[in-house]
Design an enzyme around this catalytic site. Structure first.
Site, PDB file in Angstrom:
ATOM      1  N   LYS A  55      -2.395  -8.071  -8.863  1.00  0.00           N
ATOM      2  CA  LYS A  55      -3.575  -8.219  -7.996  1.00  0.00           C
ATOM      3  C   LYS A  55      -4.541  -9.241  -8.589  1.00  0.00           C
ATOM      4  O   LYS A  55      -5.059 -10.108  -7.889  1.00  0.00           O
ATOM      5  CB  LYS A  55      -4.269  -6.857  -7.816  1.00  0.00           C
ATOM      6  N   GLN A  99      -7.453   1.521  -9.048  1.00  0.00           N
ATOM      7  CA  GLN A  99      -6.003   1.711  -9.028  1.00  0.00           C
ATOM      8  C   GLN A  99      -5.668   3.203  -9.085  1.00  0.00           C
ATOM      9  O   GLN A  99      -6.111   3.911  -9.978  1.00  0.00           O
ATOM     10  CB  GLN A  99      -5.364   0.963 -10.216  1.00  0.00           C
ATOM     11  N   ASP A 122      -9.790  -1.367  -0.152  1.00  0.00           N
ATOM     12  CA  ASP A 122      -8.545  -0.602  -0.022  1.00  0.00           C
ATOM     13  C   ASP A 122      -8.578   0.217   1.274  1.00  0.00           C
ATOM     14  O   ASP A 122      -7.552   0.774   1.682  1.00  0.00           O
ATOM     15  CB  ASP A 122      -8.410   0.346  -1.227  1.00  0.00           C
TER      16      ASP A 122
END
Ligand code: NAP
Length: 291
Positions: A55, A99, A122
């Site tokens: 990422k 994460q 997200d």
């Protein structure tokens, strides 16, 4: 008939190129500033380290700033929440990615809920999920958004189509179903209690598999000519395989995604796209005089 293979690697590269163009235009309009994506990694899980590393690398490749916060696995929840708070108020941070999964002992829901909805790239906060369920604009989870982009590029007509989603997780199944409803498909959501799953799948013009069970979806579950999007990622002795029996299903489907090289590469591409969107919305809000 052999299906058209929808090449997720190529589509993801196109999305990243569009984002890179958008980042250049953003910088031109904002005195050289570029959008910033903060990644938060708690602990040293090797798979999570690889995901976060990818990422960060792709963030920089499209010209955005990557801000990384690596925390010890034993970091107390309060400390993590304080960091999220800091990132929420940091003008240089447009998107926050925590994460998952977080180490045991940390309440994942509480951490996700602490993210400012404007920086929820997200798309996993209840606020973002609510907007999506209501068909209103907001930040949409990355993998489901990637699924829709693959359908679009694959030339699949979603409006009025019979769509079946296998899986009802917050991360994939539910948001995919909402996106398909919002795009005017007729949607059935299946899960572990669904009766006669093969028969339900056979109704689908668009079949989305998001289960986590290697090659569970057989060729005779696929309606001839259907578009099949395989979200599954399963590590087996034969390597990575999807939830669909790809080799057999491609002889029946009209279009199908492979694993690897289908949905997988789309997730980070859509994360970058969300970050650019969040930065643009933030800049617009900052430029709008408050009443
Ligand atoms: P999850 O949270 O474990 O959800 C799996 C879903 O599948 C659940 O709704 C479950 O039903 C359903 N299910 C399980 N066994 C079933 C069966 N035999 N028949 C019908 N439904 C069944 O998984 P997830 O996070 O949604 O992920 C799904 C897959 O996508 C995994 O392989 C994951 O690795 C992959 N994935 C890929 C990406 C990517 O490519 N970037 C991103 C995210 C996830 P119940 O609700 O009834 O338990």
């Amino acid at each position: 008939m052999t299906a058209t293979i929808i090449d997720g690697k190529a589509v993801a590269a196109e999305v990243r190129a569009r984002v890179a163009d958008g980042v250049r235009a953003f910088a031109e309009g904002h005195g050289g500033n570029v959008p910033g994506l903060a990644t938060v990694l708690v602990g040293e899980d090797p798979a999570s380290q690889v995901y976060v590393g990818n990422k960060r690398k792709q963030t920089e490749e499209v010209g955005m700033r990557s801000i990384h916060c690596g925390l010890d696995a034993l970091t107390p929840q309060d400390e993590l929440l304080a960091l999220i708070d800091e990132l929420n108020t940091d003008d240089g941070v447009d998107g926050i990615l925590v994460q998952l999964p977080l180490p045991e002992g940390i309440d994942q829901d509480a951490v996700v809920a602490a993210i400012d909805p404007r920086k929820d790239v997200d798309g996993l906060t209840a606020g973002s999920a609510g907007l999506l369920a209501q068909g209103r604009p907001g930040l949409v989870p990355c993998t489901p958004q990637g699924v829709m982009e693959l359908l679009r590029v694959g030339g699949v007509d979603v409006e009025g189509a019979e769509a079946v989603v296998v899986g009802r997780s917050i991360l994939v199944g539910r948001p995919v179903a909402s996106l398909l409803v919002n795009a005017s498909a007729t949607v059935t959501v299946c899960h572990s209690r669904t009766r006669d799953l093969p028969a339900v799948c056979r109704r689908a013009d668009i079949l989305i598999a998001a289960v986590g069970s290697p090659r569970m979806v057989k060729a005779d579950w696929v309606k001839p000519g259907a578009a099949v999007i395989d979200v599954g990622v399963n590590r087996t002795d034969e390597g990575l395989v999807g939830d669909v029996d790809f080799e057999a299903a491609k002889e029946v489907a009209g279009a199908i995604t492979p694993v690897p090289g289908g949905v997988g590469p789309m997730t980070i591409a859509m994360l970058l796209s969300n970050t650019l969107r969040a930065a643009s919305a933030g800049a617009e809000a900052a430029a709008t005089p408050s009443a």
